[in-house]
Scaffold this motif. Sequence first.
Motif, short mmCIF file in Angstrom:
data_model
loop_
_atom_site.label_atom_id
_atom_site.label_comp_id
_atom_site.label_asym_id
_atom_site.label_seq_id
_atom_site.Cartn_x
_atom_site.Cartn_y
_atom_site.Cartn_z
N THR A 107 0.84 -1.20 0.00
CA THR A 107 0.00 0.00 0.00
C THR A 107 0.87 1.25 0.00
O THR A 107 0.63 2.18 -0.78
N ALA A 141 1.03 4.15 -3.07
CA ALA A 141 0.51 5.47 -2.64
C ALA A 141 1.56 6.55 -2.89
O ALA A 141 1.23 7.65 -3.35
N GLY A 144 2.63 -8.66 0.97
CA GLY A 144 1.70 -8.05 1.94
C GLY A 144 1.67 -8.79 3.26
O GLY A 144 1.84 -10.02 3.31
N SER A 171 -1.97 -4.90 6.64
CA SER A 171 -3.37 -4.92 6.21
C SER A 171 -4.28 -4.31 7.26
O SER A 171 -5.12 -3.46 6.95
N ASN A 218 -3.61 -0.54 7.89
CA ASN A 218 -4.11 0.29 6.77
C ASN A 218 -5.64 0.41 6.80
O ASN A 218 -6.20 1.42 6.47
N ASP A 258 -8.15 -0.75 4.97
CA ASP A 258 -8.89 -0.45 3.73
C ASP A 258 -10.33 -0.94 3.91
O ASP A 258 -10.54 -2.03 4.45
N PHE A 267 -9.76 3.79 6.51
CA PHE A 267 -8.30 3.87 6.66
C PHE A 267 -7.91 4.42 8.04
O PHE A 267 -6.86 5.05 8.17
N TYR A 313 -9.96 -7.40 -4.14
CA TYR A 313 -10.52 -6.81 -2.91
C TYR A 313 -12.00 -7.19 -2.84
O TYR A 313 -12.64 -7.46 -3.86
#
Length: 261
Positions: free
Chosen positions: A31, A35, A105, A110, A113, A115, A148, A181
């Motif tokens: 991520t 980004a 990852g 995870s 973050n 998401d 987030f 996802y």
Amino acid sequence: MKGFNFKTAVNTKEATKLASGRATFLAGGMTVLPAIKLGLAAYSDLINIKKIKSLSGIKVSSKSLRIGATTTHAEVASSKEVGKSIPSLSILADGIGDPQVRNRGTIGGSIANNDPAADYPSACLALNAIIHTSKRKIPADKFFKGMFETDLKKGELVESVEFEVPEKSAYSKFPNPASRYALVGVYVAKLKKEVRVAVTGVESCVFRCKKLEEALSNNFSPSAIDSVNISSKGFNADIHASAEYRAHIIKVMAKKAVSSC
Ligand SMILES: Cc1cc2nc3c(=O)[nH]c(=O)nc-3n(C[C@H](O)[C@H](O)[C@H](O)COP(=O)(O)OP(=O)(O)OC[C@H]3O[C@@H](n4cnc5c(N)ncnc54)[C@H](O)[C@@H]3O)c2cc1C
């Protein structure tokens, strides 16, 4: 892309000390790096935590399964201990992204973050997880705060995630075919004292679905889900799926999960 300092921490104390100002931890980079490259984020320092030995690995007891923060999705997916103790967690890890993402990852990255469409946050909520950090223990119910956003403070490091070993559990995901996802992901767990159902991909943050929990507490079978009414109010609506469609898919995924428990 702006420049940054790259620092490698050898222990958690050093990592938290280095993570001041506009620094951020770097685990798998799945991520953080996109980004930065896309200009969505800029940092003064990246603190590499992958060399900290105490942050990786898997420990099992009869009651809980503890996974170190820098353990990769591929390691969780292929772990015999995880497969034996909480098979639904192996399945979840195996369904994340693609082989490259799974090999880089990490579970800590995870959940830090958070998401809205990530898979692990649903496992944490459904399996009543405790997040062990460099400062404290945080129950999953208090960890995931918003899009987030988590309860982590600046410089606080996730060290491991401890899951309760359930009597039965399953995760069903309706994946976005491009990224994998979750458009909708439903994690169902029958724990010793309660039934928990967590949903990801549907709102700005993972959440527990109390209506499904109630129905399944009374009758842990797919048919119990038929009479549950899921309102689409406040659900995500985008080019991939409308809010109403997501509401419908929650029930479909929940039934699928309970059937495979
Ligand atoms: C193409 C693609 C597809 C993907 N598909 C999916 C999917 O299907 N399902 C899914 O769930 N995810 C998916 N992901 C996300 C991926 O699985 C990673 O888990 C996620 O990107 C973050 O993990 P990371 O280890 O790479 O963290 P990083 O990118 O290194 O870090 C992410 C953030 O977490 C912080 N952080 C990292 N480790 C810690 C720690 N131990 N303590 C505190 N903070 C920490 C970092 O500072 C940073 O802010 C996908 C990613 C990509 C690029």
